[in-house]
Enzyme design. Structure first.
Site, PDB file in Angstrom:
ATOM      1  N   LYS A 193     -29.327  41.155 -21.574  1.00 36.39           N
ATOM      2  CA  LYS A 193     -28.517  41.430 -22.567  1.00 36.39           C
ATOM      3  C   LYS A 193     -28.819  39.087 -22.106  1.00 36.39           C
ATOM      4  CE  LYS A 193     -26.275  39.122 -25.949  1.00 36.39           C
ATOM      5  NZ  LYS A 193     -26.678  37.938 -26.467  1.00 36.39           N
ATOM      6  N   GLU A 268     -17.755  36.686 -14.102  1.00 37.45           N
ATOM      7  CA  GLU A 268     -17.272  35.604 -13.300  1.00 37.45           C
ATOM      8  C   GLU A 268     -17.015  34.504 -15.074  1.00 37.45           C
ATOM      9  OE1 GLU A 268     -21.270  36.373 -10.185  1.00 37.45           O
ATOM     10  OE2 GLU A 268     -21.487  34.696 -11.720  1.00 37.45           O
ATOM     11  N   CYS A 302     -19.934  26.283 -14.061  1.00 33.17           N
ATOM     12  CA  CYS A 302     -18.455  27.217 -14.176  1.00 33.17           C
ATOM     13  C   CYS A 302     -17.085  26.381 -12.337  1.00 33.17           C
ATOM     14  CB  CYS A 302     -18.466  28.284 -13.331  1.00 33.17           C
ATOM     15  SG  CYS A 302     -19.733  29.276 -12.402  1.00 33.17           S
ATOM     16  N   GLU A 402     -10.845  24.196 -20.628  1.00 30.49           N
ATOM     17  CA  GLU A 402     -11.422  24.298 -19.750  1.00 30.49           C
ATOM     18  C   GLU A 402     -12.885  23.816 -21.102  1.00 30.49           C
ATOM     19  OE1 GLU A 402     -14.338  28.168 -19.756  1.00 30.49           O
ATOM     20  OE2 GLU A 402     -15.146  26.490 -17.817  1.00 30.49           O
TER      21      GLU A 402
HETATM   22  P1  NAD Z   1     -19.524  33.294 -24.015  1.00 34.65           P
HETATM   23  O1  NAD Z   1     -18.603  34.547 -23.519  1.00 34.65           O
HETATM   24  O2  NAD Z   1     -19.468  32.988 -25.124  1.00 34.65           O
HETATM   25  O3  NAD Z   1     -21.044  34.028 -23.653  1.00 34.65           O
HETATM   26  C1  NAD Z   1     -21.138  34.733 -23.038  1.00 34.65           C
HETATM   27  C2  NAD Z   1     -22.999  35.796 -23.060  1.00 34.65           C
HETATM   28  O4  NAD Z   1     -22.044  36.968 -23.613  1.00 34.65           O
HETATM   29  C3  NAD Z   1     -23.561  35.764 -24.063  1.00 34.65           C
HETATM   30  O5  NAD Z   1     -24.813  36.872 -23.786  1.00 34.65           O
HETATM   31  C4  NAD Z   1     -23.309  36.133 -25.329  1.00 34.65           C
HETATM   32  O6  NAD Z   1     -23.829  36.700 -26.702  1.00 34.65           O
HETATM   33  C5  NAD Z   1     -22.008  37.547 -24.833  1.00 34.65           C
HETATM   34  N1  NAD Z   1     -20.421  38.157 -25.805  1.00 34.65           N
HETATM   35  C6  NAD Z   1     -20.087  37.036 -26.333  1.00 34.65           C
HETATM   36  N2  NAD Z   1     -19.599  38.617 -27.081  1.00 34.65           N
HETATM   37  C7  NAD Z   1     -19.502  39.143 -26.813  1.00 34.65           C
HETATM   38  C8  NAD Z   1     -18.885  40.798 -26.553  1.00 34.65           C
HETATM   39  N3  NAD Z   1     -18.295  40.827 -27.407  1.00 34.65           N
HETATM   40  N4  NAD Z   1     -19.578  41.654 -26.233  1.00 34.65           N
HETATM   41  C9  NAD Z   1     -20.251  41.304 -25.784  1.00 34.65           C
HETATM   42  N5  NAD Z   1     -21.245  40.594 -25.406  1.00 34.65           N
HETATM   43  C10 NAD Z   1     -20.774  39.383 -25.426  1.00 34.65           C
HETATM   44  O7  NAD Z   1     -19.850  32.555 -23.055  1.00 34.65           O
HETATM   45  P2  NAD Z   1     -21.147  31.292 -23.314  1.00 34.65           P
HETATM   46  O8  NAD Z   1     -20.570  30.368 -23.834  1.00 34.65           O
HETATM   47  O9  NAD Z   1     -22.227  31.712 -22.737  1.00 34.65           O
HETATM   48  O10 NAD Z   1     -21.257  30.484 -21.094  1.00 34.65           O
HETATM   49  C11 NAD Z   1     -19.905  29.761 -21.234  1.00 34.65           C
HETATM   50  C12 NAD Z   1     -18.731  30.300 -20.288  1.00 34.65           C
HETATM   51  O11 NAD Z   1     -19.490  30.952 -19.313  1.00 34.65           O
HETATM   52  C13 NAD Z   1     -18.066  29.324 -19.378  1.00 34.65           C
HETATM   53  O12 NAD Z   1     -16.731  29.901 -19.320  1.00 34.65           O
HETATM   54  C14 NAD Z   1     -18.469  29.198 -18.600  1.00 34.65           C
HETATM   55  O13 NAD Z   1     -17.511  29.047 -17.178  1.00 34.65           O
HETATM   56  C15 NAD Z   1     -18.621  30.541 -17.469  1.00 34.65           C
HETATM   57  N6  NAD Z   1     -19.860  30.769 -16.969  1.00 34.65           N
HETATM   58  C16 NAD Z   1     -18.499  31.623 -15.338  1.00 34.65           C
HETATM   59  C17 NAD Z   1     -19.531  31.497 -14.805  1.00 34.65           C
HETATM   60  C18 NAD Z   1     -19.169  32.272 -13.250  1.00 34.65           C
HETATM   61  O14 NAD Z   1     -19.600  32.043 -12.333  1.00 34.65           O
HETATM   62  N7  NAD Z   1     -17.744  32.200 -13.192  1.00 34.65           N
HETATM   63  C19 NAD Z   1     -20.838  31.015 -14.229  1.00 34.65           C
HETATM   64  C20 NAD Z   1     -21.679  30.088 -15.759  1.00 34.65           C
HETATM   65  C21 NAD Z   1     -21.136  30.529 -16.382  1.00 34.65           C
END
Ligand code: NAD
Length: 508
Positions: A193, A268, A302, A402
């Protein structure tokens, strides 16, 4: 090297192809299909606000189809000969390289990430992930032999089953390969997804896999919003585990959603990573790394070091140079190879990042650079000028939350103990960076800082066998090397008797 004009030409040709295909569809059981509901959502570019494509908006019915296809294909894929599985993964890597030219410009237009970084996803990092895990396929199933007096125990690892992979928008192509390659190598099938804000390159990846001869149903892609498609994926009973990269709060939702089906989860999540620079460091190299680790990938990274914890003795000199460098960062169209910072993913995120300049100043910090959106030609996009604030403390919101943008906070310290206290004062614990020429001090800091990954005198340099992941609210579990297989596989123990042991007798 491709020029901006070359990249724009390539993008134009990709967009033409996408337009011809109509809607961006799901890929389920080897076929491109629309969502059951027939609903779509619009995906726009952060570069100019223009529509890129309509994308199918899936719900639990589409997820159900994909999960069932993945379950059926699992029975085949788990038993595919190791050599054949490895050959397919190698072919996927080759196909990604074939599409690399297309991937970079499209991902830059979709995410706003500068081409200098996105071009590496297709040409280098994506293929490397597939080849690395392909080479580990045979050993992935290995276990331990643990003999006892009357029994021989041996263990083996077997794929857990169909898994759900949920990826974010910041580095969608690379992160998808990073999660999917070990899953396939382990023998799992997948339902991916992609993030709704950056769905475009996921289909190139699925095409690369399909053309490599991957059996139908092994790799499924379902587009949609988090609260519908994402949620349904985490709740589906055929999906045995969820590998998730995204925000900490979303991770928490997923954990709750997966509770009824007892999902294994790998998270992550977010970070507020420190870079600690001592007065005895190589300050020129430290400066390069500090700037790179906050302003590369638009700061939407991240592992970026968003809190610079600087020794008081070198504070003034370092901050002066830092300010000059930050003010000189080239903000611009991400398709331009000279661009260092492109637009934020969307308008709401741009506004969020800009709001932190105000929040920081209201909290008592001083703005040294940025904090504004560029005017003129770039105003149609979601740009933010590289931002630098000083005088930040752990009590301030800007010292805790963040931002996920090109935004660096500078903090001051005197003693090692103070530096560690500041570094550990947040709820996150993903990465930490230590700069000092004193080896023993570096070791003490590495031991005491609360982070899953520490780099000493270095920016984040990824080495695929090493464990990648965070502590505290930055994540659960580790990726990389054999750690990835620990997640995607189950360990089975087999206990064989020599026929010499006593069996307790009942009912005699
Ligand atoms: P997000 O959590 O908003 O979305 C990530 C994914 O989760 C998307 O595909 C979204 O559609 C899905 N999602 C949202 N709500 C959901 C639910 N209730 N159930 C299942 N799936 C759901 O994150 P984002 O804004 O796309 O990305 C930014 C974040 O990602 C930042 O906080 C960043 O630090 C983190 N990040 C972490 C790493 C790591 O390795 N630790 C790497 C990259 C990004």
């Amino acid at each position: 090297m491709a020029t901006r004009a070359d990249n724009e030409k390539q993008l134009k040709s990709s967009l033409k192809k996408i337009k011809k295909e109509g809607v961006v569809k799901n890929f389920i059981n080897g076929k491109l299909v629309t969502a059951v509901s027939r609903k779509t959502f619009e995906n726009t570019s952060p570069v100019d606000g223009k529509k890129i494509a309509d994308v199918v908006s899936s719900d639990h019915r589409d997820i159900d189809k994909a999960a069932k296809a993945a379950m059926k294909a699992f029975q085949t894929w788990r038993n595919v000969d190791h050599k054949e599985r490895k050959a397919i993964l190698y072919r996927i890597a080759e196909n990604i390289e074939k599409y690399a030219k297309e991937i970079g410009p499209l991902e830059s237009y979709d995410t706003g990430q500068p081409i200098r970084f996105t071009k590496k996803s297709g040409a280098l990092r994506g293929p490397a992930n597939f080849r690395y895990f392909a080479d580990k396929i045979i050993d992935a199933a290995n276990g331990l032999t643990t003999p006892d007096t009357h029994h021989l125990n041996y263990s083996m690892r077997q794929p857990i089953g169909p898994v759900g992979i949920i990826t974010p928008w910041n580095a969608p192509f690379m992160l998808s390969t990073w999660k999917i390659a070990p899953a396939l190598a382990a023998g799992c099938t997948i339902v991916h997804k992609p993030a709704e804000d950056s769905p475009m390159t996921a289909m190139i990846l699925a095409r690369a896999a399909h053309e490599a001869g991957l059996p139908d149903g092994v790799w499924n892609v379902v587009h949609g919003l988090g609260h519908s498609a994402g949620k349904a994926l985490t709740e589906h009973e055929d999906i045995k585990a969820i590998a998730f990269v995204g925000e900490t709060t979303t991770g928490s939702h997923i954990m709750k959603q997966g509770a009824d089906t007892l999902k294994r989860v790998h998270f992550e999540l977010g970070g507020k990573n420190p870079v600690i620079v001592f007065d005895d460091a190589d300050l020129d190299r430290a400066l390069d790394a500090v700037v790179f680790m906050k302003y590369s990938l638009n700061g939407e990274r991240c592992t970026s070091s968003s809190r610079l914890i600087l020794h008081e003795k070198v504070y003034d000199k370092f901050v002066k140079k830092l300010k000059a460098r930050v003010s000189n960062i080239k903000v611009g169209n991400p398709l331009d190879p000279k661009t260092e910072v492109g637009p934020m993913i969307h308008r709401a995120h741009q506004e969020k990042v800009l709001s932190y300049a105000k929040i920081a100043q209201e909290g008592g910090a001083k703005l040294l650079a940025g904090g504004t959106a560029p005017r003129g030609k770039l105003s149609a996009g979601c740009y933010v000028n590289p931002t630098l604030v000083e005088g930040v403390t752990s009590k301030m919101r800007i010292g805790q939350e963040e931002v996920f943008g090109p935004f660096l906070s500078v903090m001051k310290f005197k003693t090692e103990a103070q530096a560690i206290k500041i570094a550990n004062s947040v709820k996150y614990g993903l990465t930490a960076y230590i700069w000092t020429k004193d080896g023993e001090k570096a070791q003490r800091m590495a031991r005491d800082v609360e982070a899953g990954m520490v780099w000493i005198n270095s920016q984040n340099v990824r080495h695929l066998p090493t464990p990648f992941g965070g502590v505290k609210q930055s994540g659960i579990g580790r990726d990389g090397g054999d750690y990835s297989f620990e997640f995607y596989m189950e360990t089975k123990n087999v206990c064989v008797a020599y026929g010499t042991h006593q069996i307790p007798k009942l009912g005699i």
